[in-house]
Scaffold this motif. Sequence first.
Motif, short mmCIF file in Angstrom:
data_model
loop_
_atom_site.label_atom_id
_atom_site.label_comp_id
_atom_site.label_asym_id
_atom_site.label_seq_id
_atom_site.Cartn_x
_atom_site.Cartn_y
_atom_site.Cartn_z
N MET A 43 12.07 -4.60 -13.04
CA MET A 43 11.14 -3.48 -13.25
C MET A 43 11.44 -2.78 -14.57
SD MET A 43 10.57 0.03 -11.20
CE MET A 43 10.70 1.28 -12.45
N VAL A 44 10.42 -2.50 -15.32
CA VAL A 44 10.53 -1.72 -16.55
C VAL A 44 9.66 -0.48 -16.38
CG1 VAL A 44 10.13 -1.68 -19.04
CG2 VAL A 44 10.94 -3.78 -17.93
N GLY A 45 10.29 0.68 -16.33
CA GLY A 45 9.55 1.93 -16.17
C GLY A 45 8.91 2.37 -17.47
N PRO A 46 7.90 3.21 -17.38
CA PRO A 46 7.24 3.69 -18.60
C PRO A 46 8.11 4.67 -19.38
CG PRO A 46 6.37 4.83 -16.70
CD PRO A 46 7.31 3.78 -16.17
N THR A 47 8.01 4.60 -20.68
CA THR A 47 8.71 5.56 -21.53
C THR A 47 8.04 6.92 -21.34
OG1 THR A 47 9.25 3.84 -23.11
CG2 THR A 47 9.30 6.11 -23.93
N HIS A 48 8.87 7.97 -21.26
CA HIS A 48 8.33 9.31 -21.07
C HIS A 48 9.28 10.33 -21.68
CE1 HIS A 48 10.87 8.26 -17.63
NE2 HIS A 48 11.11 9.55 -17.45
N THR A 49 8.73 11.50 -22.00
CA THR A 49 9.50 12.60 -22.56
C THR A 49 9.68 13.65 -21.48
OG1 THR A 49 8.62 12.15 -24.75
CG2 THR A 49 9.61 14.32 -24.41
N ILE A 50 10.93 14.04 -21.24
CA ILE A 50 11.24 14.95 -20.13
C ILE A 50 11.34 16.41 -20.61
CG2 ILE A 50 12.29 13.23 -18.64
CD1 ILE A 50 15.04 14.10 -19.73
N SER A 51 10.89 17.31 -19.75
CA SER A 51 10.90 18.73 -20.10
C SER A 51 12.27 19.38 -19.92
CB SER A 51 9.89 19.49 -19.23
OG SER A 51 10.25 19.40 -17.85
N ASP A 52 13.09 18.82 -19.03
CA ASP A 52 14.40 19.41 -18.69
C ASP A 52 15.47 18.33 -18.71
OD1 ASP A 52 13.86 22.33 -17.67
OD2 ASP A 52 12.26 21.09 -16.82
N GLU A 53 16.70 18.76 -18.88
CA GLU A 53 17.83 17.85 -18.85
C GLU A 53 17.86 17.11 -17.51
OE1 GLU A 53 22.14 18.71 -20.34
OE2 GLU A 53 22.00 19.42 -18.27
N GLU A 54 18.23 15.83 -17.57
CA GLU A 54 18.43 15.03 -16.36
C GLU A 54 19.77 14.34 -16.45
OE1 GLU A 54 14.94 12.89 -14.24
OE2 GLU A 54 14.50 12.75 -16.38
N THR A 55 20.44 14.21 -15.30
CA THR A 55 21.67 13.43 -15.22
C THR A 55 21.44 12.24 -14.31
OG1 THR A 55 22.59 14.67 -13.36
CG2 THR A 55 23.10 15.49 -15.58
N PHE A 56 22.11 11.14 -14.62
CA PHE A 56 21.92 9.89 -13.91
C PHE A 56 23.28 9.32 -13.52
CE2 PHE A 56 18.80 10.53 -17.19
CZ PHE A 56 17.60 10.37 -16.52
N TYR A 57 23.38 8.82 -12.30
CA TYR A 57 24.59 8.17 -11.82
C TYR A 57 24.18 6.88 -11.12
CZ TYR A 57 28.91 7.24 -9.31
OH TYR A 57 30.04 6.64 -8.83
N VAL A 58 24.63 5.74 -11.60
CA VAL A 58 24.25 4.46 -11.02
C VAL A 58 25.08 4.21 -9.76
CG1 VAL A 58 24.04 1.98 -11.40
CG2 VAL A 58 23.60 3.57 -13.28
N LEU A 59 24.37 4.08 -8.65
CA LEU A 59 25.01 3.84 -7.36
C LEU A 59 25.28 2.36 -7.11
CD1 LEU A 59 22.71 6.23 -5.32
CD2 LEU A 59 25.11 6.65 -5.89
N SER A 60 24.33 1.52 -7.50
CA SER A 60 24.49 0.08 -7.32
C SER A 60 23.63 -0.66 -8.33
CB SER A 60 24.09 -0.34 -5.90
OG SER A 60 22.71 -0.15 -5.68
#
Length: 124
Positions: A43-60
């Motif tokens: 899967m390739v998600g669409p490129t987008h510009t975010i309004s607020d900071e996001e944090t990401f943690y890969v679970l698996s």
Amino acid sequence: MPFIRSDEAVVHEIHGGRFVSYVRPDTGSRDLAAWRVEIPAAMVGPTHTISDEETFYVLSGRLRLTIDGESAELRAGDAAVAPAGSELAVANTTDQPAHMWVTTRVGLTAKLADGNTITPPWAH
């Protein structure tokens, strides 16, 4: 209510991903939203510009995150931070699904490359 049970999670499907929302205003959060996203193989998600900071943690699994043109392959246990206003893309280039935990401020919006703005229900 400080505790959120798995049966209180709300599932949203968009752009090929499955977003399972836990932390949001109707579960007691005033400032933060948090969810688990399930990203299918290839899967390739669409490129987008975010309004607020996001944090990401890969679970698996393994994912490629691109933040403002800089890409990294992340594996389970890796994390990333995308600043407010940054351009973001997520891709799973493997043949296995991946899962990631995401946290942001309540009210996040995302502007897509075509100019449309989405208001993700899992962040409100």
